[in-house]
Scaffold this active site. Sequence first.
Site, PDB file in Angstrom:
ATOM      1  N   ASP A  11       7.352  -4.018  20.999  1.00 19.94           N
ATOM      2  CA  ASP A  11       7.696  -2.779  20.308  1.00 19.94           C
ATOM      3  C   ASP A  11       8.031  -1.707  21.345  1.00 19.94           C
ATOM      4  O   ASP A  11       7.179  -1.325  22.152  1.00 19.94           O
ATOM      5  CB  ASP A  11       6.515  -2.335  19.439  1.00 19.94           C
ATOM      6  CG  ASP A  11       6.863  -1.192  18.504  1.00 19.94           C
ATOM      7  OD1 ASP A  11       8.034  -0.769  18.501  1.00 19.94           O
ATOM      8  OD2 ASP A  11       5.960  -0.725  17.784  1.00 19.94           O
ATOM      9  N   ASP A 105      13.996  -1.636  17.280  1.00 13.20           N
ATOM     10  CA  ASP A 105      13.080  -1.442  18.404  1.00 13.20           C
ATOM     11  C   ASP A 105      11.886  -2.380  18.424  1.00 13.20           C
ATOM     12  O   ASP A 105      10.987  -2.188  19.250  1.00 13.20           O
ATOM     13  CB  ASP A 105      12.590   0.007  18.420  1.00 13.20           C
ATOM     14  CG  ASP A 105      11.826   0.377  17.155  1.00 13.20           C
ATOM     15  OD1 ASP A 105      11.859  -0.404  16.186  1.00 13.20           O
ATOM     16  OD2 ASP A 105      11.209   1.456  17.138  1.00 13.20           O
ATOM     17  N   GLU A 106      11.844  -3.379  17.587  1.00 13.70           N
ATOM     18  CA  GLU A 106      10.707  -4.297  17.646  1.00 13.70           C
ATOM     19  C   GLU A 106      11.098  -5.663  17.119  1.00 13.70           C
ATOM     20  O   GLU A 106      12.032  -5.817  16.334  1.00 13.70           O
ATOM     21  CB  GLU A 106       9.516  -3.749  16.862  1.00 13.70           C
ATOM     22  CG  GLU A 106       9.729  -3.646  15.373  1.00 13.70           C
ATOM     23  CD  GLU A 106       8.468  -3.269  14.630  1.00 13.70           C
ATOM     24  OE1 GLU A 106       7.381  -3.734  15.026  1.00 13.70           O
ATOM     25  OE2 GLU A 106       8.571  -2.512  13.654  1.00 13.70           O
TER      26      GLU A 106
END
Length: 579
Positions: A11, A105-106
């Site tokens: 993350d 983003d993860e």
Amino acid sequence: MGSPRRIVHLDLDSFFAAAEALDNPALRGLPLIVGGLGPRGVVSTASYEARAFGVRSGMPMGRARFLCPEGIYLPGRYHRYRELSEMVMAVFRRYTPLVEPLSLDEAFLDVTLSQEIFGPAEDIAARIRREVRAETGLTVSAGVSAVKYVAKVASGFKKPDAMTVVPEGGETDFLWPLPVRKLWGAGEVTVRRLEGLGLATIGDVAALPEGRMIDALGANGGSRLWNLAWGRDPREVEPEREAKSIGAEDTYDEDIRGETAVRRELLHLSVRVAARLRNAGVAGTTLTLKLRDPSFKTITRSRTQDDLLDDHVPILALAEKLRPRGAWGPFRLLGIQVSGLVRPEELPPPPPKMTPLFDTGDPPVTLPRSDPRLVTAIDDINRRFGEWSLMPATLLDKPRRHRVPETLPAYGVPPAAGGAGGPGSGVGCARGPASSLSGRGAGSPGYPPPAGPALSRRTVGFVSGPPGQLPVTAPGVLEVAAAPDEAAGDQVPETGSHGTAVRAPDDIAGGQASESGSLGTAVRAPEEDGGGQVPATGSLGTVQMAPEEAAGGQVPETGSQGTVLTYPEKTTGGQASES
């Protein structure tokens, strides 16, 4: 004997804010808030400096400005976030093909078999973190576990820029001391209900009989959360996720009303959805129309028909048929979604149509269509010259992006061609560190513009808007933003005709990866950073649309490429200042 199952959750730390600071080092260490800057805007990402003031993702922007009046408020640059995300995901895939993105983003990585090549899972996670930092300048936190859910909670345990490893068999030792809000899928309503039962920690939930949880939260929710409390999550990492729907919806800074305004907004939505369908190479058979009034009453209507939908003309025609008679607002939100997606080239030829012998109910709907040659030409031109280069004339006054000239005028000096710029114009250029900028825009009354030479395209931010919005220096090619097309963040943006708005999560739905384009059913992480909660879309404030949204590996719609720095005016009563 094979390697034990190991899953890594990675993350990026405060991704959107970190990306802004990466491109403009003058912003490092400052309280940055990225999101919708309009009256109904919502925080999508806050830097850790801003979080110290109590600012959180999903918070109304007015509340954020009240808590952090000296913060730096930026609209999202989703094209840039997408570029960085692609670089980061490429690093992930060096170590395993089993990568399941949850958002830009993860992602989850199954590195079980990769351990035979690269060593233990924690070593793989450490190598990935080093390579992401070296190649992008971003930091990423990691969680390692044998259980998917536990890996996600672990990645947020020591944020930012940290790694937490939970050994196999140690899941409950790790989970039970944590607060119930760390249960993946436990939204605010569920957390309040659990706390009302006297359950403060995950261990309290595990100690409760499963039947009590089912009585309190229902068969599905109660049983699922109870098993998560025991560290049980049999789900596999799913690297490929086909979008089940594609759509767009707008929340407006000001309610829209009247036949002309509503028809124009439906046209705008239809054009965007059709373009996204064609870009994805799919068409759909079911259209869903969503209307929300100022009291948050929501009307959703759907219709399935035989004709494939990938052209704005039939999409608009069907949306008009679904709109309740005489429903001309006021509306705070409109949305169109197309589902039942197929790839037209993979379909068999349709059978010949026959006249039915008996009345079968609703007559078939014959929808108008554009000339396919015209649609192809428009797509080619828009791909070559930029989105909205060609559009219906009705939409000419909608916000859209424009290119910045190679050289921009100095402060207060109007362009030679007589364009915007200079005192009172609301168009300003800025140089120097962000911390030196005033809360008033260059060229605004009482703020004499400093003299200086013309500034190059590579060293200047440029924005069109009212005085009080001030751009900052940022490397790279910039564009003028007539108005930010979208603003949101970890939440996916939605473009509103009157500015920028995003939706805040209104419920949690099982912690599944997002399905781009859904209007109220898809789920995405990470609107809560490190909380282990997966917010769902479909409320006012989160914007889950494909590809305007960034969930399940989908890409958000690009916004202006300039970095816009707005210093908020003093706020009262938690209301956002006018910029």
